[in-house]
Scaffold this motif. Structure first.
Motif, PDB file in Angstrom:
ATOM      1  N   GLU A 104      56.806 102.771  -5.929  1.00 15.09           N
ATOM      2  CA  GLU A 104      56.650 101.915  -4.586  1.00 15.09           C
ATOM      3  C   GLU A 104      57.340 100.955  -4.047  1.00 15.09           C
ATOM      4  O   GLU A 104      57.276 100.510  -2.637  1.00 15.09           O
ATOM      5  CB  GLU A 104      54.883 101.499  -5.313  1.00 15.09           C
ATOM      6  CG  GLU A 104      54.251 103.220  -5.298  1.00 15.09           C
ATOM      7  CD  GLU A 104      53.035 101.982  -6.210  1.00 15.09           C
ATOM      8  OE1 GLU A 104      53.060 101.305  -6.542  1.00 15.09           O
ATOM      9  OE2 GLU A 104      52.220 103.105  -6.062  1.00 15.09           O
ATOM     10  N   ASN A 105      57.967 100.510  -4.823  1.00 14.58           N
ATOM     11  CA  ASN A 105      58.813  98.489  -4.265  1.00 14.58           C
ATOM     12  C   ASN A 105      60.165  99.213  -3.680  1.00 14.58           C
ATOM     13  O   ASN A 105      60.590  98.111  -3.553  1.00 14.58           O
ATOM     14  CB  ASN A 105      58.094  97.584  -4.784  1.00 14.58           C
ATOM     15  CG  ASN A 105      56.184  97.587  -5.372  1.00 14.58           C
ATOM     16  OD1 ASN A 105      56.417  97.348  -4.438  1.00 14.58           O
ATOM     17  ND2 ASN A 105      56.337  97.225  -6.432  1.00 14.58           N
ATOM     18  N   TYR A 106      60.493  99.677  -4.545  1.00 16.49           N
ATOM     19  CA  TYR A 106      61.759  99.796  -4.401  1.00 16.49           C
ATOM     20  C   TYR A 106      62.526 101.489  -3.935  1.00 16.49           C
ATOM     21  O   TYR A 106      61.497 102.568  -4.292  1.00 16.49           O
ATOM     22  CB  TYR A 106      62.823  99.754  -6.049  1.00 16.49           C
ATOM     23  CG  TYR A 106      62.478  98.335  -6.299  1.00 16.49           C
ATOM     24  CD1 TYR A 106      64.263  97.624  -6.039  1.00 16.49           C
ATOM     25  CD2 TYR A 106      61.889  97.959  -7.440  1.00 16.49           C
ATOM     26  CE1 TYR A 106      64.179  96.573  -6.647  1.00 16.49           C
ATOM     27  CE2 TYR A 106      61.297  97.056  -7.531  1.00 16.49           C
ATOM     28  CZ  TYR A 106      62.882  95.988  -7.232  1.00 16.49           C
ATOM     29  OH  TYR A 106      62.318  93.982  -7.589  1.00 16.49           O
ATOM     30  N   ASN A 107      63.813 101.665  -3.524  1.00 10.68           N
ATOM     31  CA  ASN A 107      64.162 102.900  -2.986  1.00 10.68           C
ATOM     32  C   ASN A 107      65.048 103.712  -3.970  1.00 10.68           C
ATOM     33  O   ASN A 107      66.433 103.410  -4.405  1.00 10.68           O
ATOM     34  CB  ASN A 107      64.624 102.937  -1.686  1.00 10.68           C
ATOM     35  CG  ASN A 107      64.497 101.988  -0.543  1.00 10.68           C
ATOM     36  OD1 ASN A 107      63.057 102.399   0.028  1.00 10.68           O
ATOM     37  ND2 ASN A 107      65.742 101.820   0.094  1.00 10.68           N
ATOM     38  N   TYR A 108      64.239 103.700  -5.540  1.00 12.73           N
ATOM     39  CA  TYR A 108      64.455 104.278  -6.031  1.00 12.73           C
ATOM     40  C   TYR A 108      63.655 105.701  -6.473  1.00 12.73           C
ATOM     41  O   TYR A 108      62.219 105.910  -7.009  1.00 12.73           O
ATOM     42  CB  TYR A 108      64.604 102.989  -7.663  1.00 12.73           C
ATOM     43  CG  TYR A 108      64.750 103.780  -8.831  1.00 12.73           C
ATOM     44  CD1 TYR A 108      65.304 104.659  -9.104  1.00 12.73           C
ATOM     45  CD2 TYR A 108      63.096 103.539 -10.109  1.00 12.73           C
ATOM     46  CE1 TYR A 108      65.973 105.121 -10.566  1.00 12.73           C
ATOM     47  CE2 TYR A 108      63.770 103.957 -11.091  1.00 12.73           C
ATOM     48  CZ  TYR A 108      64.433 104.737 -11.271  1.00 12.73           C
ATOM     49  OH  TYR A 108      64.862 105.148 -12.506  1.00 12.73           O
ATOM     50  N   ILE A 109      64.439 106.502  -7.155  1.00 13.93           N
ATOM     51  CA  ILE A 109      63.914 108.285  -7.510  1.00 13.93           C
ATOM     52  C   ILE A 109      64.224 108.425  -8.616  1.00 13.93           C
ATOM     53  O   ILE A 109      65.517 108.634  -9.137  1.00 13.93           O
ATOM     54  CB  ILE A 109      63.784 109.323  -6.138  1.00 13.93           C
ATOM     55  CG1 ILE A 109      63.982 108.418  -4.733  1.00 13.93           C
ATOM     56  CG2 ILE A 109      63.248 110.734  -6.449  1.00 13.93           C
ATOM     57  CD1 ILE A 109      64.402 108.960  -3.669  1.00 13.93           C
ATOM     58  N   SER A 110      63.443 109.284  -9.245  1.00 17.38           N
ATOM     59  CA  SER A 110      63.906 109.424 -10.878  1.00 17.38           C
ATOM     60  C   SER A 110      63.508 111.209 -11.117  1.00 17.38           C
ATOM     61  O   SER A 110      62.529 111.537 -10.767  1.00 17.38           O
ATOM     62  CB  SER A 110      63.255 108.116 -12.280  1.00 17.38           C
ATOM     63  OG  SER A 110      61.689 109.039 -12.083  1.00 17.38           O
ATOM     64  N   ILE A 161      68.301  99.765   3.042  1.00 20.51           N
ATOM     65  CA  ILE A 161      69.262 100.856   3.156  1.00 20.51           C
ATOM     66  C   ILE A 161      70.139 101.005   3.056  1.00 20.51           C
ATOM     67  O   ILE A 161      70.877 101.848   2.541  1.00 20.51           O
ATOM     68  CB  ILE A 161      70.085 100.375   4.946  1.00 20.51           C
ATOM     69  CG1 ILE A 161      70.532  99.225   4.386  1.00 20.51           C
ATOM     70  CG2 ILE A 161      69.412 100.014   6.092  1.00 20.51           C
ATOM     71  CD1 ILE A 161      72.465  99.036   5.401  1.00 20.51           C
ATOM     72  N   ARG A 162      69.562 100.920   1.207  1.00 19.42           N
ATOM     73  CA  ARG A 162      70.094 101.466   0.094  1.00 19.42           C
ATOM     74  C   ARG A 162      69.451 102.096  -0.974  1.00 19.42           C
ATOM     75  O   ARG A 162      67.920 101.423  -1.051  1.00 19.42           O
ATOM     76  CB  ARG A 162      70.903  99.646  -0.862  1.00 19.42           C
ATOM     77  CG  ARG A 162      72.329  99.332   0.067  1.00 19.42           C
ATOM     78  CD  ARG A 162      72.440  98.121  -0.900  1.00 19.42           C
ATOM     79  NE  ARG A 162      73.854  97.730   0.562  1.00 19.42           N
ATOM     80  CZ  ARG A 162      74.245  97.028  -0.192  1.00 19.42           C
ATOM     81  NH1 ARG A 162      73.752  95.883  -1.382  1.00 19.42           N
ATOM     82  NH2 ARG A 162      75.188  96.619   0.305  1.00 19.42           N
ATOM     83  N   SER A 163      69.820 102.350  -1.741  1.00 25.71           N
ATOM     84  CA  SER A 163      69.046 104.034  -2.256  1.00 25.71           C
ATOM     85  C   SER A 163      69.470 104.133  -3.850  1.00 25.71           C
ATOM     86  O   SER A 163      70.525 104.422  -4.038  1.00 25.71           O
ATOM     87  CB  SER A 163      68.287 104.794  -1.586  1.00 25.71           C
ATOM     88  OG  SER A 163      67.934 104.648  -0.558  1.00 25.71           O
ATOM     89  N   VAL A 164      68.886 104.446  -5.046  1.00 28.15           N
ATOM     90  CA  VAL A 164      69.147 105.299  -6.440  1.00 28.15           C
ATOM     91  C   VAL A 164      68.182 105.937  -6.835  1.00 28.15           C
ATOM     92  O   VAL A 164      66.924 106.170  -6.648  1.00 28.15           O
ATOM     93  CB  VAL A 164      69.572 104.065  -7.527  1.00 28.15           C
ATOM     94  CG1 VAL A 164      69.238 104.362  -8.876  1.00 28.15           C
ATOM     95  CG2 VAL A 164      70.095 102.524  -6.877  1.00 28.15           C
ATOM     96  N   ALA A 165      69.715 107.315  -7.275  1.00 29.58           N
ATOM     97  CA  ALA A 165      68.289 108.485  -7.350  1.00 29.58           C
ATOM     98  C   ALA A 165      69.174 108.322  -9.128  1.00 29.58           C
ATOM     99  O   ALA A 165      70.525 107.973  -9.331  1.00 29.58           O
ATOM    100  CB  ALA A 165      68.663 109.393  -6.608  1.00 29.58           C
ATOM    101  N   ALA A 166      68.493 108.432  -9.521  1.00 27.55           N
ATOM    102  CA  ALA A 166      68.760 109.438 -10.959  1.00 27.55           C
ATOM    103  C   ALA A 166      67.615 109.796 -11.823  1.00 27.55           C
ATOM    104  O   ALA A 166      66.847 110.227 -11.774  1.00 27.55           O
ATOM    105  CB  ALA A 166      68.833 108.143 -12.445  1.00 27.55           C
ATOM    106  N   VAL A 167      68.580 110.881 -12.812  1.00 30.06           N
ATOM    107  CA  VAL A 167      68.072 111.884 -13.393  1.00 30.06           C
ATOM    108  C   VAL A 167      68.144 112.334 -15.010  1.00 30.06           C
ATOM    109  O   VAL A 167      69.458 111.752 -15.308  1.00 30.06           O
ATOM    110  CB  VAL A 167      68.328 113.389 -13.270  1.00 30.06           C
ATOM    111  CG1 VAL A 167      69.602 113.532 -12.978  1.00 30.06           C
ATOM    112  CG2 VAL A 167      68.094 115.058 -13.484  1.00 30.06           C
ATOM    113  N   CYS A 168      67.378 112.674 -15.768  1.00 31.57           N
ATOM    114  CA  CYS A 168      67.824 112.992 -17.315  1.00 31.57           C
ATOM    115  C   CYS A 168      68.674 110.948 -17.887  1.00 31.57           C
ATOM    116  O   CYS A 168      68.172 110.443 -17.486  1.00 31.57           O
ATOM    117  CB  CYS A 168      68.713 114.001 -17.445  1.00 31.57           C
ATOM    118  SG  CYS A 168      68.456 114.023 -19.062  1.00 31.57           S
ATOM    119  N   HIS A 169      69.799 111.545 -18.657  1.00 32.52           N
ATOM    120  CA  HIS A 169      70.299 110.403 -18.537  1.00 32.52           C
ATOM    121  C   HIS A 169      70.773 109.751 -18.007  1.00 32.52           C
ATOM    122  O   HIS A 169      71.359 108.521 -18.625  1.00 32.52           O
ATOM    123  CB  HIS A 169      71.366 110.719 -19.780  1.00 32.52           C
ATOM    124  CG  HIS A 169      71.218 111.802 -21.077  1.00 32.52           C
ATOM    125  ND1 HIS A 169      70.409 112.606 -21.493  1.00 32.52           N
ATOM    126  CD2 HIS A 169      71.302 111.431 -22.873  1.00 32.52           C
ATOM    127  CE1 HIS A 169      69.999 113.266 -22.349  1.00 32.52           C
ATOM    128  NE2 HIS A 169      70.400 112.305 -23.226  1.00 32.52           N
TER     129      HIS A 169
END
Length: 271
Positions: free
Chosen positions: A242-248, A134-142
């Protein structure tokens, strides 16, 4: 009883983040009904990069009128004006469904990128985003650099096995060389001779062979040739692991799509 809304945390430097990459996602999170919190090192009210918000630099290179208005609205909210302190003894990332890391090229963003405190928090949090979670991370640029510079227990980046993107080298170099005459090294967060966010490639030739050594984001991946995804198109572009709730994402033009994708991801994890 209605379920509690998802919680989002946006860690920020005291100054320097890109207003589009901060305010556009904030507006999307609020529209989705998420509860949004900000955190700075000591709880000081942050401010985004003024060059992107006003004057000739805003008109030529900076935020759109929509993004400027979104920033004005965000900067007047209680959560923005009274952020948490990410250096406080009782601070933790545990309560949050999403950690969102905006970018920005002003030198002030080094405060977050290089913070051992932020690294410690993310080193604990990021492994818990492995699916299903139920946890996620999103990051952009730097913002991606904050993750790439955070080590796990084995001394590897916490995103060493993830699929990711970041600010393309070509975009960074065009911005830097195109403005150097009147803005100096403004578009280089660590100075004119520093590495690019995506990569800075040293070519070593020895006995007729050539070895490529990647620095920054690419350097921290197990296999940059397959894990690093790039696009030089102006069409919004995001990458989801695909394996982590991670979007960039790459840069300000991706901010709306990144936020919408993050909203969908968070909603899918708690449904």
């Amino acid at each position: 009883m209605a379920p509690a809304p998802p919680k989002v945390l946006i860690p920020m430097s005291d100054y320097g983040h890109d207003p589009t990459e901060t305010a556009i996602p904030y507006a999307a999170f609020k529209k989705a009904g998420f509860e949004v919190f900000f955190a700075t090192e000591n709880g000081s009210t942050p401010a985004c990069d003024k060059k992107m918000l006003e004057g000739i630099t805003q008109k030529l290179l900076g935020a759109t009128k929509t993004a400027v208005e979104a920033y004005k609205q965000m900067s007047g909210t209680p959560e923005f004006r009274q952020p948490l302190s990410w250096s406080a003894a009782d601070f933790t990332l545990d309560p949050y469904n999403l950690i969102f890391l905006p970018g920005g090229h002003d030198k002030g963003v080094q405060q977050v990128i290089d913070s051992p405190i932020i690294h410690k928090h993310l080193a604990s949090y990021f492994p818990t985003t492995r699916k299903p979670s139920i946890r996620s991370v999103a990051a952009v640029c730097h913002g991606v650099m904050v993750l790439s510079k955070t080590d796990d227990a084995n001394g590897k980046s916490i995103i060493h096995e993830c699929i990711t993107t970041a600010l393309p080298t070509r975009f960074e170099q065009v911005a830097f060389w195109g403005t150097r005459a009147f803005l100096g090294d403004y578009y280089k967060t660590y100075g004119a001779c520093s590495d690019n966010v995506e990569e800075f490639v040293y070519r070593l030739k020895s006995l007729g062979t050539q070895t490529l050594i990647y620095l920054q984001v690419r350097k921290r991946l197990d296999d940059p040739n397959t894990q690093y995804k790039n696009s030089l198109s102006m069409i919004p572009f995001v990458v989801q692991d695909e394996n982590y709730n991670y979007i960039s994402a790459r840069f300000p033009a991706d901010a709306q799509l990144l936020a919408e994708t993050a909203v969908s991801l968070v909603e899918s994890t708690i449904s």
